[in-house]
Design an enzyme around this catalytic site. Structure first.
Site, PDB file in Angstrom:
ATOM      1  N   ASN A 138       0.862  -1.171   0.000  1.00  0.00           N
ATOM      2  CA  ASN A 138       0.000   0.000   0.000  1.00  0.00           C
ATOM      3  C   ASN A 138       0.898   1.221   0.000  1.00  0.00           C
ATOM      4  OD1 ASN A 138      -1.776   2.039   0.425  1.00  0.00           O
ATOM      5  ND2 ASN A 138      -2.663   1.220   2.311  1.00  0.00           N
ATOM      6  N   CYS A 159      -2.141   5.145   0.478  1.00  0.00           N
ATOM      7  CA  CYS A 159      -3.263   5.440   1.357  1.00  0.00           C
ATOM      8  C   CYS A 159      -3.323   6.934   1.645  1.00  0.00           C
ATOM      9  CB  CYS A 159      -3.166   4.691   2.678  1.00  0.00           C
ATOM     10  SG  CYS A 159      -4.606   5.019   3.719  1.00  0.00           S
TER      11      CYS A 159
END
Lengths: 306, 260
Positions: free
Chosen positions: A129, A132
């Site tokens: 990720n 985000c």
């Protein structure tokens, strides 16, 4: 499943029974969805983003509804990688479905530590990720600048033998540039898109609807943007692409596939119908039957533009 | 499976803003648990999310939801007709505790916050348990006093407060409850409460000062209702907890009220 069509697909050395996965942050650690659907029907389970240490997440309010969408700022609340490996992973692995661990760090070193910790743990792959919008440090920064993303993926590549899926942010100058940067650094696949930074205001009180003011927009509102980005990335890179963004049903999923995605992740729709993944899978099969397509992989990138 | 396609049995207004929705459902429900309901078709994405509702009454083959029209979602909901199919997920969460030793229980509710308590009374009676029950129910005016007669018929002592003074005590229900506690008119072993945030806070404080166990049902906007989205959390002494899973009923002393 009917068994007349072949839904299997390969992603970075992982063989998936079918192309339908949960999206990170929308199925908890898997167990929350178990009362509502047969998790063994999934192509893969992508669990809530993990950090080295547990994170409490952002103060409420964390979520607000907008037309055809949802803005959230959960702030990556999670139990931390150790508790995940110890308490959640064993029962998830019993399902016999590949488990993909979404990971998040505040700097390159943290990503590498996480990747190393998960190597050999039983997870089938890691999803980075780097995009985000709901945390102050890290995350989005890597996702915005191709050079930073490149260096991060290169370091994580050195840290683990697991397949790496890099989840891209839509909040970039050029998605092709980002996709190429992480491909060159050795990612095995890319997933896109993460949520789009967004904001909503309560005009009566003149206050932001979310405690963090800005959050990430998901849901059907963002789907056309996501489809466009998958199409652009598909023309720029060779690594498999996983399409994410506002998929509510089979035809939405097929848009991504025809644009070039070899698999899809379903997120916000799970909130509305926790059994939606099964419906999408069934719908894809019906579509293939109707169009006389025997192998799912033949659909990938089959858009006709002439 | 806890997710079903249910059918609307009836949907009728009982006052200008309060409505009763009957839905097909079978199974066991603890008082205070809730359902996620999609009052419009799955293909309609605006509004996008399902809505949480408590259970007002349980009957043979169905549940009844008491709802108040407060926004776009509930306005659309009034259009549901007999035979319409809706996604219904539940029962969800942890409901009200009920302890055998309780001799007297006071319920304090505001507006549509009365909804979970009729089912609770039903359930207590069916268990064959007969503690003294008192209801303190408040609202702005007459329009917020729905279902009161049913509580009276069930043998509950009903006390009313309206802000406009159209019926009962003029003022806030929490003030009336406090006054009755002070007078010794009620001596509850426990207090159960549901309603607006300000009222819950006040009730929690009143109970804290007197050392009375108090349980509150919280109403939060929810993304999923099943514990995955982490959107409905509240700060408790043990950190953030999900209203949909660890709640909606919490022991009031667990809540960090300053942050609610």
């Amino acid at each position: 499943m009917g068994g007349t069509v072949d839904l299997s697909v390969d992603i970075g050395g992982m063989r998936l029974r079918n192309p339908v996965m949960t999206a990170s942050g929308t199925c908890g650690y898997g167990e929350e969805l178990a009362p509502y659907m047969d998790l063994r029907r999934l192509g893969a389970i992508v669990v809530k983003g993990l950090s080295l240490k547990p994170r409490p997440g952002n103060p409420p309010p964390r979520m607000t509804e907008v037309p055809s969408g949802l803005i959230n700022s959960i702030g990556l609340q999670n139990i931390g990688v150790e508790a995940f490996v110890r308490d959640k992973l064993p029962s998830l692995m019993d399902l016999g479905v590949p488990v993909i661990a979404n990971i998040f760090g505040e700097d390159v070193e943290e990503y590498c530590l996480l990747a190393r910790r998960l190597d050999g743990s039983g997870v089938a792959a890691i999803e980075l990720n780097i995009s985000c919008p709901n945390v102050k440090k890290g995350g989005m920064e890597f996702g915005r600048i191709p050079e930073e993303a490149h260096d991060l993926v290169r370091e994580v590549r050195r840290a683990t033998g697991l397949p790496i899926i890099t989840k891209l942010s839509p909040n970039v100058r050029d998605i092709k540039e980002m996709a190429m940067a992480v491909e060159e650094a050795g990612t095995d696949a890319i997933s896109l898109i993460n949520t789009i930074p967004a904001m909503a205001i309560d005009v009566e009180r003149r206050r932001p609807r979310l405690s963090s003011i800005i959050g990430g927009l998901s849901g059907p509102a963002i789907r056309p943007i996501a489809v466009r980005m998958v199409w652009e990335a598909y023309q720029a890179v060779k690594v498999p692409i996983i399409g994410v963004g506002g998929i509510m049903g089979a035809s939405d999923a097929l848009e991504f596939v025809i644009a070039g995605a070899c698999a899809v992740q379903i997120g916000t729709a799970t909130f509305i119908d926790p059994a939606v993944c099964e419906k999408v899978l069934k719908g894809i099969e019906e579509y293939m039957d109707r169009h006389g397509i025997r192998r799912f992989v033949d659909l990938i990138g089959s858009l006709e533009v002439s | 499976m806890k997710r079903t396609l249910s059918k609307v049995i009836y949907n009728r207004g009982i006052s200008p803003s309060y409505h009763l929705l009957g839905l097909r459902w079978e199974g066991r429900i603890d008082p205070g648990q809730f359902f996620m309901l999609r009052p419009w078709s799955f293909d309609r994405f605006d509004p996008l999310l399902n809505r949480p509702f408590g259970v007002y009454r349980v009957f043979e083959g169905g549940i009844e939801i008491l709802y108040k029209v407060v926004g776009r979602g509930t306005r659309i909901m009034t259009g549901l007709k007999e035979g319409d199919e809706v996604i219904l997920i539940g029962p969800l969460g942890r409901g009200f505790p009920f302890m055998e030793g309780w001799e007297e229980v006071s319920i304090v509710s505001g507006g549509v916050g009365i909804a979970p308590f009729y089912h609770l009374i039903q359930w207590i009676r069916e268990k064959g348990s007969f503690p003294a029950l008192s209801l303190y129910h408040g609202g702005r005016g007459e329009e917020d006093l729905v279902g009161i007669e049913e509580f009276e018929r069930a043998g509950v002592t009903v006390n009313i407060a309206t802000e406009r003074g159209t019926r009962g005590y003029r003022g806030l229900i929490s003030d009336l409850f406090k006054r009755d506690l002070e007078k010794g008119k009620v001596r509850p072993s426990a207090v159960l409460s549901c309603g607006p945030k300000g009222m819950l806070k006040e009730v929690a404080l009143i109970c804290r000062e007197r050392g009375i166990p108090c349980y509150v049902s919280l109403d939060r906007m929810m993304g999923c209702g099943i514990g995955t989205c982490l959107g409905c959390v509240v700060r408790t002494k043990g950190g953030y907890q999900r209203v949909c899973m660890e709640g909606p009923v919490f022991e009031s002393e667990e809540i960090v009220w300053e942050e609610l």
